[in-house]
Design an enzyme around this catalytic site. Structure first.
Site, PDB file in Angstrom:
ATOM      1  N   CYS A   1       3.498   2.429   4.607  1.00 42.58           N
ATOM      2  CA  CYS A   1       2.359   1.262   5.102  1.00 42.58           C
ATOM      3  C   CYS A   1       1.077   1.420   4.308  1.00 42.58           C
ATOM      4  O   CYS A   1       0.871   0.556   3.429  1.00 42.58           O
ATOM      5  CB  CYS A   1       2.178   1.373   6.416  1.00 42.58           C
ATOM      6  SG  CYS A   1       3.361   0.716   7.425  1.00 42.58           S
ATOM      7  N   ILE A   2       0.229   2.365   4.112  1.00 45.53           N
ATOM      8  CA  ILE A   2      -1.073   2.405   3.698  1.00 45.53           C
ATOM      9  C   ILE A   2      -0.971   2.468   2.232  1.00 45.53           C
ATOM     10  O   ILE A   2      -1.812   1.624   1.624  1.00 45.53           O
ATOM     11  CB  ILE A   2      -1.879   3.912   4.207  1.00 45.53           C
ATOM     12  CG1 ILE A   2      -1.886   3.790   5.647  1.00 45.53           C
ATOM     13  CG2 ILE A   2      -3.177   3.845   3.531  1.00 45.53           C
ATOM     14  CD1 ILE A   2      -2.399   5.071   6.285  1.00 45.53           C
TER      15      ILE A   2
END
Length: 436
Positions: free
Chosen positions: A273-274
């Site tokens: 994600c990040i």
């Protein structure tokens, strides 16, 4: 009408659900749906995953085998490698990966592949939900036209929505069952049906006006994290210059009961994600004539951390009159975060590569990652024993797994470089522990 029929099936939990993609997101969701009483059929291209699931065995830390096995035994959950049964489903949920290309542009090829494989089997009266994180507009600009080209009319005889996944691997407190779901449909009827589905398995459903809002909300969540992690990483640089411990500074600031949320520095960002999601947002913004400066700067700072960790290790060894070239470096933790075996985008892989490129003899310990491949070279995890610690020139903590004995590490290893503050408060001779 079709939507009334489908709504009754969803609310009575008699709808048949197909989950496409059985990774961290898909498998967790499939299990919750099956536990709620739905008949769930999973689809994944990984034959090993499919075989394990059909034997009632889990391959993910967040899904217990004892929860999975009864669902498989009862027939409520099964898996396959093809989408031919999509026509039998009432609901199709796409949970496939959305990585970045080497150019840092979105790669939605897995979404397109899932869609193309299911299209020949789709029929009127179905609901499709995309959960894969993607750039704003994907649902309406990419998926909807392909569905309509096959003759399906969205909002009348076929229903389409976006609901972003919010899985946090290894988190025991927040799971698929209690994390609120955001839902945005192409039409109000699409939103209503998707919300009805998720209300059967999650505690809270928040309806938004469109898939584009839901897509953007997901990207904002992880952009927020990326930017604040970058701020914490930059704080670590600044604190090192002025001789202040960044973790002590953050701990002090976090005593403020309003207006502050603690984020912590580390060796870099990792996971699905990040490191990825903010760049999906910035790519879309650039297409619309705006350059998102915060996102670019945060990405630059976060991706510079592996270089900083290597430099810090070199400096720490130099203080002990030891050169990195030829030094034995024991890396503690390869996964991108504690408690999981996921190495996607893990900064530890880049750090290991750089250490090896500069001549270090690198071994690693990680109870969740038995082996890795770095630059085509296979490495196997070693056991973290007293002998292993004593034989190293530097123990480099990159992932703060709970299984590691940090007190013993500080006592035995001649040098510890700690990028996770795992040794906070431990007694050690001056200069033995070097923190980020």
């Amino acid at each position: 009408m079709w939507n009334e029929t489908l709504l009754r099936k969803l609310e009575s939990r008699t709808a048949r659900v197909s989950v496409i993609g059985l990774g961290y997101v898909g498998l967790s969701l499939a299990v919750e749906l099956a536990k709620a009483g739905f008949e769930v059929r999973g689809v994944d291209l990984d034959l090993e995953r499919v075989n394990l699931l059909n034997r009632g065995k889990s391959y993910l830390v967040d899904v217990a085998g004892e929860a999975l096995a009864p669902l498989v035994a009862s027939g409520r959950l099964a898996a396959s490698t093809d989408c031919s049964a999509a026509g039998e489903a009432d609901v199709l949920i796409i949970c496939v990966p959305t990585p970045l290309r080497k150019t840092k542009e979105p790669d939605i090829s897995f979404i397109l592949s899932a869609l193309e494989n299911t299209l020949p089997h789709l029929r009127s009266g179905q609901l499709m939900v995309l959960e894969s994180t993607t750039y704003p507009g994907t649902t309406e600009e990419v998926i909807q036209p392909r569905l309509e080209a096959s003759g399906l009319v969205i909002g009348r005889d076929f229903f389409l929505a976006f609901s972003p996944e919010r899985v946090d691997p290894g988190n025991k407190r927040f799971t698929t069952a209690n994390i609120p779901k955001v839902v945005g449909g192409v039409t109000p009827g699409c939103t209503k049906l998707a919300a009805a589905l998720y209300r059967q398995v999650t505690s809270t459903v928040f309806e938004v006006s469109s898939p584009r809002v839901a897509e953007t909300a997901k990207l904002l969540e992880n952009t927020f994290r990326s930017v604040n992690i970058a701020l914490a990483n930059e704080l670590a640089f600044a604190c090192r210059r002025i001789g202040v411990d960044p973790w002590e500074v953050i701990e002090a600031a976090a005593t403020k009961p309003f207006g502050f949320m603690p984020f912590y520095p580390g060796p870099g960002i990792g996971g699905h994600c990040i490191p990825v999601d903010p760049l999906y947002l910035s790519w879309k913004m650039r297409l619309n004539g705006y350059e998102p400066r915060f996102i670019a700067l945060a990405d630059e700072i976060n991706r510079s951390m592996p270089d900083h960790v290597v430099d810090l290790t070199i400096e720490a060894l130099n203080h002990r009159r030891r050169c990195l070239n030829g030094a034995n470096v024991l890396v503690m933790g390869i996964a991108y975060k504690r408690g999981v075996g996921d190495t996607r985008e893990s900064p530890a892989l880049e750090i290991v590569k750089q250490l090896r490129d500069r001549g270090a003899e690198v071994t690693y310990a990680d109870p969740h990652v038995p082996s890795i491949i770095v630059d085509g070279v296979a490495l196997k995890a070693v056991e973290l024993t007293d002998e292993t610690l004593a034989a190293t020139d530097c123990a480099l903590i990159l992932t703060d797994h709970a299984e590691f004995d940090y007190r013993r590490t500080a006592e035995i290893a001649p040098l510890v470089v700690d990028t996770r503050n795992a040794t906070w408060g431990l007694a050690a001779p001056k200069g033995r522990i070097v923190r980020l």
